[in-house]
Design an enzyme around this catalytic site. Sequence first.
Site, short mmCIF file in Angstrom:
data_model
loop_
_atom_site.label_atom_id
_atom_site.label_comp_id
_atom_site.label_asym_id
_atom_site.label_seq_id
_atom_site.Cartn_x
_atom_site.Cartn_y
_atom_site.Cartn_z
CG ASP A 1 65.58 5.55 -43.68
OD1 ASP A 1 66.84 5.37 -43.63
OD2 ASP A 1 64.87 4.26 -43.85
CE LYS B 1 71.09 -0.82 -46.48
NZ LYS B 1 70.10 -2.04 -46.95
CD1 TRP C 1 63.36 -0.37 -47.40
CD2 TRP C 1 63.03 -1.03 -45.25
NE1 TRP C 1 64.02 -1.55 -47.07
CE2 TRP C 1 63.51 -2.13 -45.89
CE3 TRP C 1 62.37 -1.04 -44.13
CZ2 TRP C 1 63.88 -3.46 -45.35
CZ3 TRP C 1 62.49 -2.19 -43.23
CH2 TRP C 1 63.08 -3.36 -43.97
#
Length: 361
Positions: free
Chosen positions: A174, A198, A102
């Site tokens: 992030d 999440k 990511w």
Amino acid sequence: MTTYNFAAGPAMLPVEVIAQIKADLPDYKGSGMSVMEISHRSPLYMDLYEETKADMLEIMGLDPEKYDVLFLQGGATQQFTLVPLNQARKFHRIAVVDSGHWAQRAAEDAGKVPGMSVDTVATAKDNNYTAVPKIPVEFTHDYDYLHITTNNTIMGTAYRDAAVPKLDLPLVADMSSNFLGEQYDFSKFDLIYAGAQKNLAPAGLTVVVFKKDWVHKNDDLAGLFDYATEAKKKSALNTPPVFQVYVAGLVLKWIKSKGGLKGIEALNQEKAKTLYDCLEASDLFASKVDPASRSLMNVPFVTGDKELDQEFVKAAAAHHLLNLKGHRLVGGMRASIYNAMPLAGVQALCDFIQEFEDQHK
């Protein structure tokens, strides 16, 4: 038998939050309307928005005079583009730390912004992404900011707070897969973004937390892409994800009831230690992640035999241990043990790991 969901996201919500949602669905606060029906212009929602924002900043230990919160849509992936569009305005050059998939995606998308230069200043490629690279503090170019990914969902690695230095350069993170799952000195960061699915809410909500004095209006950007415009409109330039913000508010109060981030981190450390100790004691299963970089949230593990891995995932599902298949990029298994996963769920997984191993000696 209790079912435990080890999915990387959308992930488990606390059972107490699910119960409150069930109670509020038909009639939110005596309004006669479902919480899914209330207007984003109504006092009901504005009170919810303000309270949710205040609780988030309180939990993070951030001064509301200096920091603001946006509740947006589009996922953390959209922020790969919006952060450089908004914040890489002086040098049109950003630095990124490549700690996994990511982080790479964030760099790739930033590089597609016209006129943008993206430099990878540290990488975990040399250790096959089994440990996070050291975050640099000195740079050979002028950058608008440094971007890091605090927790690597696929690789199962993470930065602890002590590994994140205070920089003269603005720092962007992030935090999608460990947001509010462990303690950080959040004041080190100039901007944090996270997909909520999440640890915080159902999919459909993205949180952006930023220093007010770092974000300024960009007249060349459409309002929906401009952080300052969204902040001025209280994240309601268009219809915000009302239901997801409502759930996030409930989860934040649940976190506070657990002792805030200090209490949540202690619970997550206990769960992670239980699972890692189980894997360390196993002769069949193993974690390939460097112990110093192990995530508290995502625990990949393997047997070394792809067919046996598949058999384990199938057998685990039959025992109500769901979504343990590893990401397609790395294979094996992955247990995501976010805030809402109880210790009992981790122990049930460890018991099954031992049972499976005993059957395959």
